[in-house]
Design a protein around this motif. Sequence first.
Motif, short mmCIF file in Angstrom:
data_model
loop_
_atom_site.label_atom_id
_atom_site.label_comp_id
_atom_site.label_asym_id
_atom_site.label_seq_id
_atom_site.Cartn_x
_atom_site.Cartn_y
_atom_site.Cartn_z
N ALA A 1 0.84 -1.19 0.00
CA ALA A 1 0.00 0.00 0.00
C ALA A 1 0.88 1.25 0.00
O ALA A 1 1.95 1.29 0.59
N LEU A 2 0.39 2.29 -0.67
CA LEU A 2 1.13 3.54 -0.71
C LEU A 2 0.97 4.29 0.60
O LEU A 2 -0.07 4.22 1.25
N GLU A 3 1.99 5.03 0.96
CA GLU A 3 1.92 5.83 2.17
C GLU A 3 1.03 7.05 1.95
O GLU A 3 0.96 7.59 0.87
N VAL A 4 0.33 7.45 2.99
CA VAL A 4 -0.46 8.67 2.96
C VAL A 4 0.25 9.70 3.82
O VAL A 4 0.48 9.47 5.01
N THR A 5 0.63 10.81 3.23
CA THR A 5 1.39 11.81 3.96
C THR A 5 0.48 12.94 4.42
O THR A 5 -0.63 13.11 3.95
N GLY A 6 0.98 13.73 5.35
CA GLY A 6 0.22 14.81 5.94
C GLY A 6 0.09 16.00 5.01
O GLY A 6 0.68 16.06 3.93
N LEU A 7 -0.68 16.99 5.46
CA LEU A 7 -0.93 18.16 4.64
C LEU A 7 0.33 18.96 4.37
O LEU A 7 0.42 19.67 3.38
N GLY A 8 1.32 18.86 5.23
CA GLY A 8 2.53 19.64 5.05
C GLY A 8 3.56 18.99 4.15
O GLY A 8 4.61 19.57 3.89
N VAL A 9 3.30 17.79 3.64
CA VAL A 9 4.26 17.06 2.82
C VAL A 9 3.70 16.93 1.41
O VAL A 9 2.55 16.53 1.23
N ALA B 1 2.84 15.40 -2.27
CA ALA B 1 2.52 14.04 -2.66
C ALA B 1 3.76 13.34 -3.20
O ALA B 1 4.59 13.95 -3.88
N GLU B 2 3.89 12.07 -2.90
CA GLU B 2 5.04 11.31 -3.35
C GLU B 2 4.98 11.10 -4.85
O GLU B 2 4.00 10.58 -5.38
N PRO B 3 6.01 11.49 -5.60
CA PRO B 3 6.00 11.29 -7.05
C PRO B 3 6.00 9.80 -7.39
O PRO B 3 6.48 8.96 -6.63
N LEU B 4 5.45 9.49 -8.57
CA LEU B 4 5.39 8.10 -8.99
C LEU B 4 6.78 7.50 -9.16
O LEU B 4 6.98 6.31 -8.91
N ASP B 5 7.76 8.33 -9.59
CA ASP B 5 9.11 7.77 -9.76
C ASP B 5 9.67 7.30 -8.43
O ASP B 5 10.33 6.26 -8.35
N HIS B 6 9.40 8.04 -7.35
CA HIS B 6 9.90 7.64 -6.04
C HIS B 6 9.11 6.46 -5.49
O HIS B 6 9.67 5.61 -4.79
N THR C 1 -1.09 1.60 -11.77
CA THR C 1 -0.50 2.05 -10.51
C THR C 1 0.91 1.52 -10.38
O THR C 1 1.27 0.49 -10.98
N ALA C 2 1.71 2.21 -9.58
CA ALA C 2 3.07 1.75 -9.34
C ALA C 2 3.07 0.39 -8.64
O ALA C 2 3.88 -0.48 -8.97
N SER C 3 2.15 0.19 -7.71
CA SER C 3 2.13 -1.07 -6.98
C SER C 3 1.79 -2.25 -7.87
O SER C 3 2.31 -3.35 -7.70
N SER C 4 0.91 -2.06 -8.86
CA SER C 4 0.58 -3.17 -9.76
C SER C 4 1.73 -3.48 -10.71
O SER C 4 1.96 -4.64 -11.05
N ALA C 5 2.49 -2.45 -11.11
CA ALA C 5 3.68 -2.71 -11.93
C ALA C 5 4.72 -3.48 -11.11
O ALA C 5 5.33 -4.43 -11.62
N ILE C 6 4.90 -3.08 -9.86
CA ILE C 6 5.85 -3.78 -8.98
C ILE C 6 5.44 -5.23 -8.80
O ILE C 6 6.27 -6.16 -8.85
N GLY D 1 16.01 4.50 -10.12
CA GLY D 1 15.11 5.61 -10.40
C GLY D 1 13.98 5.12 -11.27
O GLY D 1 14.14 4.17 -12.04
N GLY D 2 12.81 5.75 -11.14
CA GLY D 2 11.65 5.31 -11.89
C GLY D 2 11.05 6.43 -12.72
O GLY D 2 11.36 7.61 -12.53
N GLY D 3 10.19 6.06 -13.66
CA GLY D 3 9.49 7.04 -14.48
C GLY D 3 8.18 6.49 -14.98
O GLY D 3 8.04 5.27 -15.19
N TYR D 4 7.21 7.37 -15.18
CA TYR D 4 5.86 6.97 -15.63
C TYR D 4 5.35 7.97 -16.66
O TYR D 4 5.62 9.18 -16.56
N ALA D 5 4.62 7.47 -17.66
CA ALA D 5 3.96 8.34 -18.64
C ALA D 5 2.65 7.70 -19.06
O ALA D 5 2.49 6.47 -19.02
N TYR D 6 1.72 8.55 -19.49
CA TYR D 6 0.40 8.07 -19.93
C TYR D 6 0.07 8.63 -21.30
O TYR D 6 0.37 9.80 -21.60
#
Length: 401
Positions: free
Chosen positions: A62-70, A72-77, A153-158, A180-185
């Motif tokens: 599962a992806l992490e959920v970060t707080g309002l001050g952080v 969003a985690e990029p898909l590459d990360h 999703t990144a998790s389904s690719a993993i 390092g990772g990268g995504y495009a649509y």
Amino acid sequence: MLSIRPVWILSCLLAVCVVAAALSPLWGAEGTGDPLAIGWVNSDGESGFEEFTGQEQLEGTALEVTGLGVPAEPLDHQLVRLTNGQRVTRGLPPLKAVQELHQSSWFHSDWMADHNCFSHECPGEPVWVARIQIAGYVNATALGENIAGGYSTASSAITAWMNSDGHRANMLSTSFREAGGGYAYSATAEYHHYWTMDYGARNDAQGHSVYPVVIENEAWSTNSLNVGLYVYGQGWATEMRFRNSDGTWSPWESYRSNKAWTLSASDGTVATVCAQIKRGSTVLENSDTIHLDLPLGIAPGFMAFLSEQGANPTVPESNKLRIVTPYAWTASADQDWIQLSAYSGSGPAEVSVNVTDVPHDPQVRQGVITVSALDDIEEAGVTFVVTSAPLEHSHLPLSSR
């Protein structure tokens, strides 16, 4: 020497093998469903390509959920962090996310999406090794790459990569230290979603191996200043030391790959740890960063003032209290002789702390500064010592705060 021989992955298209069973997709009736594909090339230049039809496998970390001050985690990360989740559960060292491999991966995913091509080397772009070098990842000693198409999703690719031998071997290889990772649509390309993950190990300009330091297995954020570090250098380094970006180096200590460390909140919402390892007279340095998902952090937790009897000046004249929070905050002192330059604000701030009403008689005064943001409260102790002895013969009390 780089143990890679360039390979034209297009040659594999002539011998596409349908191995959907190994990937465990969720099948559609009569072969219906979304087109899916994955491909890999490892550090020896060996490659593989698989395509099939089915619903994507959505299982994964599962992806992490970060707080309002952080941010969003990029898909590459996400790709790097999720890969590390697979590695560390198997006792393998985490990979360090590096910008050069992110850049090469993003470039390739964009190229595949824009040109409706699924390959490690699409027509018109540089061969895959050159593409990584052009992105700035030079002096490589090992390189590898995984690609995926059709996964939303990144998790389904993993998950798909982990269910395929060649891709899993890249993800879990101990030959690699960075990734390092990268995504495009593209709505018009066959697979719509295109993922690339590049893996590598390299030398620096002097020919020394690059040994990364990784904070919390490359987590995007942390809600604690106490973190774990993984320090590469096993088999080479004999000693190591560390510092936060605003701090001094810790003493040299015997090398070990795992280290507990306390981050500094003075940088604001991003903390940086620098690490040095050495062998003989050779010292190598690397660093890593992590977002601070803290409702509130203050530093220091203790401050002191010293004054000589009969003199008004204090030493120091003022202290600085650093407040780290993305939210509105308020500050107060429980003693009238503690004066703050600000009692409220929003976001990170530095507040000057002074003392007033210097007593004539030798004594020790103590007070507390309280800072609150949202439901979080932090305190900093303040001690004021008036001494009858000359300042050069005096000392401040120690504090464990």
